[in-house]
Scaffold this active site. Structure first.
Site, short mmCIF file in Angstrom:
data_model
loop_
_atom_site.label_atom_id
_atom_site.label_comp_id
_atom_site.label_asym_id
_atom_site.label_seq_id
_atom_site.Cartn_x
_atom_site.Cartn_y
_atom_site.Cartn_z
N HIS A 98 0.83 -1.20 0.00
CA HIS A 98 0.00 0.00 0.00
C HIS A 98 0.86 1.24 0.00
O HIS A 98 1.89 1.30 0.66
CB HIS A 98 -0.96 0.02 1.20
CG HIS A 98 -0.29 -0.22 2.52
ND1 HIS A 98 0.09 -1.48 2.94
CD2 HIS A 98 0.09 0.63 3.50
CE1 HIS A 98 0.65 -1.39 4.14
NE2 HIS A 98 0.67 -0.11 4.49
N HIS A 100 1.08 5.13 0.93
CA HIS A 100 0.50 6.20 1.76
C HIS A 100 0.61 7.52 1.01
O HIS A 100 1.70 7.89 0.56
CB HIS A 100 1.29 6.36 3.06
CG HIS A 100 1.18 5.23 4.03
ND1 HIS A 100 0.29 5.22 5.07
CD2 HIS A 100 1.87 4.06 4.12
CE1 HIS A 100 0.43 4.11 5.78
NE2 HIS A 100 1.39 3.38 5.22
P1 AMP Z 1 1.69 0.31 7.37
O1 AMP Z 1 2.28 0.56 8.71
O2 AMP Z 1 2.45 0.97 6.25
O3 AMP Z 1 1.44 -1.15 7.12
O4 AMP Z 1 0.30 1.06 7.36
C1 AMP Z 1 -0.93 0.42 7.52
C2 AMP Z 1 -1.96 1.51 7.55
O5 AMP Z 1 -3.23 0.90 7.39
C3 AMP Z 1 -2.02 2.28 8.84
O6 AMP Z 1 -1.82 3.67 8.57
C4 AMP Z 1 -3.42 2.01 9.38
O7 AMP Z 1 -4.00 3.14 9.99
C5 AMP Z 1 -4.17 1.62 8.14
N1 AMP Z 1 -5.30 0.74 8.35
C6 AMP Z 1 -5.33 -0.41 9.07
N2 AMP Z 1 -6.56 -0.96 9.01
C7 AMP Z 1 -7.31 -0.16 8.21
C8 AMP Z 1 -8.66 -0.18 7.76
N3 AMP Z 1 -9.49 -1.18 8.11
N4 AMP Z 1 -9.08 0.81 6.95
C9 AMP Z 1 -8.25 1.79 6.59
N5 AMP Z 1 -6.97 1.88 6.98
C10 AMP Z 1 -6.50 0.93 7.79
#
Ligand code: AMP
Length: 139
Positions: A98, A100
């Protein structure tokens, strides 16, 4: 077991979806670092950028390219930090690649990505030459 992001793709859990096409989807981060913090993912599950096939990578970048101005304009941001945490040691928590897109504002105090580190790594010129040659041979 599918990732939480696959569950969003499948409509099994709610999300604020802001864009969707055949291979990619973008939705608001559930824990936004700033208003408009958006995630862009391939619909298919790949853990890291390294695992993403070239055609999907092309689609993923096209969606990032589309969403950056959309996000900036929607929250009147001055800039954006656009980043992948690529792998657990880099802070990746959700094992589904993903991107950001984090809106940035003058004086928000967030700093650049360089702020993740204490300063430049201390590497001698010959070491840097070796690293450059090695990366080039694999590119
Ligand atoms: P990372 O640390 O790069 O894996 O980021 C994962 C991101 O996913 C974090 O910023 C979380 O806030 C976000 N996240 C986790 N669960 C969800 C969800 N159900 N919907 C939207 N964002 C999410």
């Amino acid at each position: 077991m599918s990732t939480i992001f696959s569950q969003i793709v499948e409509g099994e859990i709610p999300a604020r979806i802001v864009y969707e096409d055949e291979t990619t989807i973008a939705f608001l981060d559930a824990n936004p670092l700033a208003p408009g913090h958006t995630l862009v993912i391939p619909k298919d599950e790949y853990e890291r950028l390294n695992d993403v096939p070239e055609d999907v990578a092309t689609d993923l970048y096209a969606t990032v390219h589309r969403m950056v101005p959309a996000v900036e304009e929607s929250v009147d941001a001055d800039a954006t930090t656009v980043a992948f945490n690529n792998g657990e040691e880099a802070g990746q928590e959700v094992p589904h690649v993903h991107c950001h897109i984090v809106p940035r504002f003058q004086g928000d105090g967030g700093g650049p990505i360089h702020g993740l580190f204490g300063g430049p790594a201390d590497l001698a010129d010959d070491k840097l030459d070796d690293i450059a040659a090695d990366i080039e041979s694999r590119a």
